[in-house]
Scaffold this active site. Structure first.
Site, short mmCIF file in Angstrom:
data_model
loop_
_atom_site.label_atom_id
_atom_site.label_comp_id
_atom_site.label_asym_id
_atom_site.label_seq_id
_atom_site.Cartn_x
_atom_site.Cartn_y
_atom_site.Cartn_z
N ILE A 119 30.67 11.52 44.69
CA ILE A 119 29.79 10.36 44.41
C ILE A 119 30.58 9.26 43.71
CG2 ILE A 119 27.81 9.64 42.97
CD1 ILE A 119 26.52 12.38 43.74
N ILE A 140 44.77 36.08 27.70
CA ILE A 140 43.83 36.36 26.59
C ILE A 140 43.36 35.05 25.94
CG2 ILE A 140 43.46 37.65 24.45
CD1 ILE A 140 43.98 39.33 27.12
N ARG A 186 29.28 37.65 30.50
CA ARG A 186 29.03 36.92 31.75
C ARG A 186 27.87 35.94 31.60
NH1 ARG A 186 30.66 42.40 35.15
NH2 ARG A 186 32.89 42.03 34.87
N GLU A 219 36.19 36.77 33.24
CA GLU A 219 35.10 37.73 32.97
C GLU A 219 34.53 38.31 34.27
OE1 GLU A 219 32.69 37.28 29.59
OE2 GLU A 219 34.05 35.83 28.67
N ARG A 279 26.85 1.80 40.34
CA ARG A 279 27.82 1.40 41.37
C ARG A 279 27.08 0.86 42.61
NH1 ARG A 279 33.01 0.07 42.87
NH2 ARG A 279 33.36 0.74 45.02
N THR A 316 35.84 38.11 38.59
CA THR A 316 35.81 37.11 39.67
C THR A 316 34.46 37.17 40.40
OG1 THR A 316 36.64 38.76 41.21
CG2 THR A 316 38.30 37.40 40.09
N1 CAA Z 1 27.64 49.17 31.12
C1 CAA Z 1 27.83 50.46 30.73
N2 CAA Z 1 28.56 51.34 31.47
C2 CAA Z 1 29.09 50.91 32.61
C3 CAA Z 1 28.95 49.58 33.08
C4 CAA Z 1 28.17 48.71 32.26
N3 CAA Z 1 27.97 47.45 32.66
N4 CAA Z 1 29.59 49.44 34.25
C5 CAA Z 1 30.14 50.62 34.54
N5 CAA Z 1 29.83 51.51 33.55
C6 CAA Z 1 30.21 52.92 33.49
C7 CAA Z 1 29.65 53.68 34.70
O1 CAA Z 1 28.33 54.13 34.45
C8 CAA Z 1 30.62 54.83 34.84
O2 CAA Z 1 30.29 55.80 33.85
P1 CAA Z 1 30.68 57.38 33.99
O3 CAA Z 1 32.06 57.52 33.51
O4 CAA Z 1 29.71 58.04 33.07
O5 CAA Z 1 30.50 57.74 35.43
C9 CAA Z 1 31.95 54.17 34.42
O6 CAA Z 1 31.61 53.05 33.62
C10 CAA Z 1 32.79 53.74 35.60
O7 CAA Z 1 32.01 52.88 36.41
P2 CAA Z 1 32.52 52.41 37.86
O8 CAA Z 1 32.91 53.60 38.66
O9 CAA Z 1 31.50 51.47 38.40
O10 CAA Z 1 33.86 51.62 37.45
P3 CAA Z 1 34.99 50.96 38.33
O11 CAA Z 1 36.30 51.44 37.89
O12 CAA Z 1 34.65 51.07 39.80
O13 CAA Z 1 34.91 49.42 37.87
C11 CAA Z 1 34.20 47.15 38.04
C12 CAA Z 1 33.83 48.64 38.04
C13 CAA Z 1 32.85 46.46 38.12
C14 CAA Z 1 35.07 46.76 39.23
C15 CAA Z 1 34.94 46.82 36.70
O14 CAA Z 1 36.24 47.31 36.71
C16 CAA Z 1 34.95 45.33 36.40
O15 CAA Z 1 33.98 44.77 35.91
N6 CAA Z 1 36.11 44.67 36.69
C17 CAA Z 1 36.30 43.27 36.28
C18 CAA Z 1 36.90 43.21 34.92
C19 CAA Z 1 36.64 41.94 34.21
O16 CAA Z 1 35.54 41.37 34.27
N7 CAA Z 1 37.63 41.47 33.49
C20 CAA Z 1 37.47 40.28 32.69
C21 CAA Z 1 38.42 40.29 31.55
S1 CAA Z 1 37.83 39.50 30.11
C22 CAA Z 1 38.04 37.84 30.29
O17 CAA Z 1 38.19 37.33 31.37
C23 CAA Z 1 37.96 37.10 29.03
C24 CAA Z 1 38.31 35.68 29.07
O18 CAA Z 1 39.43 35.28 29.18
C25 CAA Z 1 37.25 34.66 28.86
#
Ligand code: CAA
Length: 380
Positions: free
Chosen positions: A337, A157, A243, A363, A268, A365
């Site tokens: 470089i 986090i 992102r 955020e 250089r 991979t």
């Molecule tokens: N906006 C709104 N709704 C969305 C959406 C979006 N971008 N993406 C998906 N949804 C909705 C879908 O419409 C769907 O809705 P319903 O329930 O109505 O059907 C629902 O969410 C489920 O969608 P998916 O079936 O596509 O979901 P999934 O379980 O297959 O997951 C995924 C999709 C893209 C793999 C997602 O899990 C994902 O993005 N994973 C990566 C997680 C991530 O980025 N983590 C980062 C952590 S934060 C961080 O890193 C902070 C830091 O330290 C800087």
């Protein structure tokens, strides 16, 4: 879409560039070496309105748009990538969703002091067994009267060790899968919430991350953001904005690496001439400059769509995918470089390469960005 910045956006870019040159760039190497959280720099970000760039003035923000935010993120990250991610998490992952999904009462308490920079926020979605598969949340929030009892753990986090509040995701109804996830804002001094020690990382070492542990942590119902079950959509739509922040961070890192490589190549000498006169170096610099501009166009397109209120999941994923992998390629060439000197800690080239690498991971991979893009490409 405008390819020229407006006057306000240009002014912000110039302010951020001067700030980064004066306050960040001269200190970034030392903060990195000491793994030191840049506390004074974060205070100055707040004074410049950079901790709530796209938040309305009414709620303590700078009232600008997301293109301006992307521009500011690039400049700050060019000066110090760690400071960049501290800013990005507070803006995109904490303030933006509370602005979008919070009630006025929640904004008064949980947005205003964070947008002004008086307090710092973080975002807790990732768990030891729910990283890329964000829907597989094991943290549970059990309703007990007007409170939820939250138990589970979150990891990686960013801002965790320094944050005053966390936007937390937890399962309120396991049977409903991703539709059973809810979002909560949780102050970090609440009993039942403890933090692990800061993670020891490869790069962005001046920004701190840690695990958060919840042990029957009692959170009032009024701290729920959105309805029960809305959490997954809150998280995903928030990451669409986040992102863009990380893509801009990658862009800033790439620019720092590229600009230093240009200066070094002019200075250089080898075989009796500055190495910039060798075509091998010229071609590397040409590729670096081209890729940086291509990434910026993708970033600004995604940010413009966000400002237009249009769903921009695919465009944000493309921007983050390309900008992050580009930053690693550019930083790698910049190190090349610099030759042997690039491998030493006396130069910044090695830090840029270490800092760039995380942008391909957090955020979402690169593989997750490719999933999002391919789902859109194949949907019809
Ligand atoms: N906006 C709104 N709704 C969305 C959406 C979006 N971008 N993406 C998906 N949804 C909705 C879908 O419409 C769907 O809705 P319903 O329930 O109505 O059907 C629902 O969410 C489920 O969608 P998916 O079936 O596509 O979901 P999934 O379980 O297959 O997951 C995924 C999709 C893209 C793999 C997602 O899990 C994902 O993005 N994973 C990566 C997680 C991530 O980025 N983590 C980062 C952590 S934060 C961080 O890193 C902070 C830091 O330290 C800087």
């Amino acid at each position: 879409m405008e390819l020229e910045l407006s006057e306000t956006q240009s002014q912000l870019r110039d302010t951020c560039r001067a700030f980064a040159e004066r306050e960040l760039r001269p200190n970034a190497r030392g903060w990195d070496a000491r793994h030191e959280f840049p506390r004074e720099a974060v205070k100055k970000l707040a004074e410049l309105g950079l901790l709530g760039v796209a938040i309305p003035e009414k709620w303590g923000g700078a009232d600008m748009d997301h293109v301006a935010y992307a521009v500011a993120m690039e400049e700050v990250s060019r000066g110090c990538a760690s400071t960049g991610v501290i800013m990005s998490v507070n803006n995109s992952l904490y303030c933006d969703p509370i602005q979008k999904y919070g009630t006025d009462g929640q904004k008064e308490r949980w947005l205003r002091p964070f947008a002004t920079g008086e307090k710092l926020g973080c975002f807790a979605l990732t768990e030891p067994e729910a990283g890329s598969d964000a829907a597989a949340q094991k943290t549970v929030a059990v309703k007990k009267g007007a409170r939820y009892s939250i138990t589970g753990s979150k990891n990686f986090i960013t801002n965790g060790p320094n944050a005053d509040a966390v936007l937390l995701f937890a399962m309120t109804d396991k049977a409903k899968g991703h539709r059973g996830i809810s979002a909560f804002v949780v102050p970090t001094d609440l009993p039942g919430l403890t933090r692990g020690k800061p993670d020891d990382k490869l790069g962005i070492t001046a920004s701190q991350s840690c695990s958060l542990f919840f042990d029957a942590c009692e959170v009032p119902e009024e701290n729920r953001i959105g309805q029960e079950g809305d959490g997954f959509k809150v998280a995903m739509s928030t990451l669409d904005g986040g992102r863009i922040g990380i893509a801009s961070q990658a862009l800033g890192i790439a620019r720092a690496a590229y600009e230093e490589a240009v200066a070094y190549a002019k200075d250089r000498k080898s075989f009796g001439v500055p190495i910039a006169e060798h075509q091998a170096i010229q071609f590397m610099l040409a590729d670096m400059a081209t890729e940086i501009d291509a990434a910026r166009l993708l970033v600004w397109r995604a940010a413009s769509l966000q400002d237009a209120g249009v769903r921009h999941s695919t465009e944000s994923a493309m921007a983050k995918l390309f900008a992050s992998e580009m930053a690693s390629r550019v930083a790698n060439k910049a190190l090349q470089i610099h030759g042997g000197y690039g491998y030493l800690k006396d130069f910044d080239a090695e830090r840029h390469l270490r800092d760039a690498r995380i942008t391909e991971i957090y955020e979402g991979t690169s593989e997750i960005q490719r999933l999002v893009v391919s789902a859109s490409v194949l949907k019809d």
